[in-house]
Design an enzyme around this catalytic site. Structure first.
Site, PDB file in Angstrom:
ATOM      1  N   CYS A  20      82.765 -26.158-112.257  1.00 31.91           N
ATOM      2  CA  CYS A  20      82.030 -24.955-112.643  1.00 31.91           C
ATOM      3  C   CYS A  20      80.652 -25.037-111.987  1.00 31.91           C
ATOM      4  O   CYS A  20      80.498 -25.711-110.974  1.00 31.91           O
ATOM      5  CB  CYS A  20      81.972 -24.784-114.156  1.00 31.91           C
ATOM      6  SG  CYS A  20      80.973 -25.999-115.043  1.00 31.91           S
ATOM      7  N   CYS A  46      79.326 -27.033-119.191  1.00 36.08           N
ATOM      8  CA  CYS A  46      80.011 -26.140-120.135  1.00 36.08           C
ATOM      9  C   CYS A  46      81.509 -26.069-119.858  1.00 36.08           C
ATOM     10  O   CYS A  46      82.311 -26.727-120.520  1.00 36.08           O
ATOM     11  CB  CYS A  46      79.418 -24.731-120.097  1.00 36.08           C
ATOM     12  SG  CYS A  46      77.684 -24.631-120.566  1.00 36.08           S
ATOM     13  N   ARG A  47      81.877 -25.246-118.880  1.00 35.76           N
ATOM     14  CA  ARG A  47      83.288 -24.934-118.652  1.00 35.76           C
ATOM     15  C   ARG A  47      84.109 -26.089-118.095  1.00 35.76           C
ATOM     16  O   ARG A  47      85.198 -26.380-118.596  1.00 35.76           O
ATOM     17  CB  ARG A  47      83.412 -23.716-117.733  1.00 35.76           C
ATOM     18  CG  ARG A  47      82.874 -22.449-118.365  1.00 35.76           C
ATOM     19  CD  ARG A  47      82.805 -21.305-117.378  1.00 35.76           C
ATOM     20  NE  ARG A  47      81.662 -21.509-116.472  1.00 35.76           N
ATOM     21  CZ  ARG A  47      81.366 -20.706-115.467  1.00 35.76           C
ATOM     22  NH1 ARG A  47      82.123 -19.658-115.221  1.00 35.76           N
ATOM     23  NH2 ARG A  47      80.310 -20.941-114.715  1.00 35.76           N
ATOM     24  N   SER A  48      83.614 -26.746-117.042  1.00 30.52           N
ATOM     25  CA  SER A  48      84.433 -27.807-116.432  1.00 30.52           C
ATOM     26  C   SER A  48      84.605 -29.028-117.335  1.00 30.52           C
ATOM     27  O   SER A  48      85.713 -29.572-117.408  1.00 30.52           O
ATOM     28  CB  SER A  48      83.921 -28.175-115.042  1.00 30.52           C
ATOM     29  OG  SER A  48      82.589 -28.608-115.060  1.00 30.52           O
ATOM     30  N   ASP A  50      80.989 -17.703-117.958  1.00 31.89           N
ATOM     31  CA  ASP A  50      80.029 -18.758-118.254  1.00 31.89           C
ATOM     32  C   ASP A  50      79.409 -18.497-119.625  1.00 31.89           C
ATOM     33  O   ASP A  50      78.732 -17.492-119.825  1.00 31.89           O
ATOM     34  CB  ASP A  50      78.944 -18.781-117.185  1.00 31.89           C
ATOM     35  CG  ASP A  50      78.020 -19.974-117.300  1.00 31.89           C
ATOM     36  OD1 ASP A  50      78.087 -20.690-118.316  1.00 31.89           O
ATOM     37  OD2 ASP A  50      77.226 -20.182-116.368  1.00 31.89           O
ATOM     38  N   ASN A  72      78.348 -28.160-114.485  1.00 31.38           N
ATOM     39  CA  ASN A  72      79.145 -29.248-115.038  1.00 31.38           C
ATOM     40  C   ASN A  72      78.684 -29.655-116.431  1.00 31.38           C
ATOM     41  O   ASN A  72      78.709 -30.837-116.779  1.00 31.38           O
ATOM     42  CB  ASN A  72      79.165 -30.445-114.075  1.00 31.38           C
ATOM     43  CG  ASN A  72      80.191 -31.511-114.420  1.00 31.38           C
ATOM     44  OD1 ASN A  72      79.930 -32.687-114.256  1.00 31.38           O
ATOM     45  ND2 ASN A  72      81.353 -31.121-114.886  1.00 31.38           N
TER      46      ASN A  72
END
Length: 164
Positions: A9, A14-16, A128, A12
């Site tokens: 993401c 939140c999402r990933s 995001d 690095n």
């Protein structure tokens, strides 16, 4: 030899790391345990060395996932050791394919939600959640979980092909 997956993401945090934690848990519960390495990184290095966003950690922990994480930036030289690079949105997909040293490496990059058969093919981004509230992190987790089963099946197929 392990099959290697890296989620990517922006920062690095939140999402990933969320996708990494979910896939890691799914792998630990099945026949791919010990055969697949899961990692994550960001397209930018703003948060290198930091842990996951506290809201990411809270949502993961509330849903039974472990979250030990240190943010880092994706490096183009990693393509040579990775089998699959999973982008969390179309911007990451474009950036990663631009960074890929070869066409073969560029073909390793896929969008996470492309593995979710219920996802709208016209909108495969995982939004995001960073600038919003806790509900955005929960929505992100739901999208990651929905795509994880299809991703896991695709990885299992690839692992079986490598073993044949």
């Amino acid at each position: 030899m392990s099959y290697r997956v890296c989620f990517v993401c922006t920062g690095n945090i939140c999402r990933s790391p969320m996708a990494e934690a979910v896939l890691r848990a799914r792998i630990a519960d099945g026949p791919l345990d010990g055969l697949v390495e899961v990692d994550s990184a960001g397209t930018d290095g703003w948060h290198e060395g930091e842990g996951a966003d506290p809201r990411t950690a809270a949502v993961l922990e509330a849903n039974g996932y472990a979250c030990g994480h240190t943010a880092r930036r994706f490096r183009p030289e990693w393509f040579s050791r990775l089998d699959l690079v999973v982008a969390l949105d179309a911007g990451h997909l474009r950036e990663l394919r631009r960074l890929a040293p070869t066409e073969e490496d560029a073909r390793k990059v896929r969008l996470l939600r492309s593995y979710d058969p219920a996802a709208d093919p016209a909108d495969l981004d995982v939004p995001d959640p960073y600038y919003g509230g806790a509900d955005g992190f929960e929505e992100c987790l739901e999208m990651v979980e929905a795509a994880s089963e299809g991703l896991l099946a695709a990885i299992q197929e690839q692992v079986e092909e490598q073993a044949a």
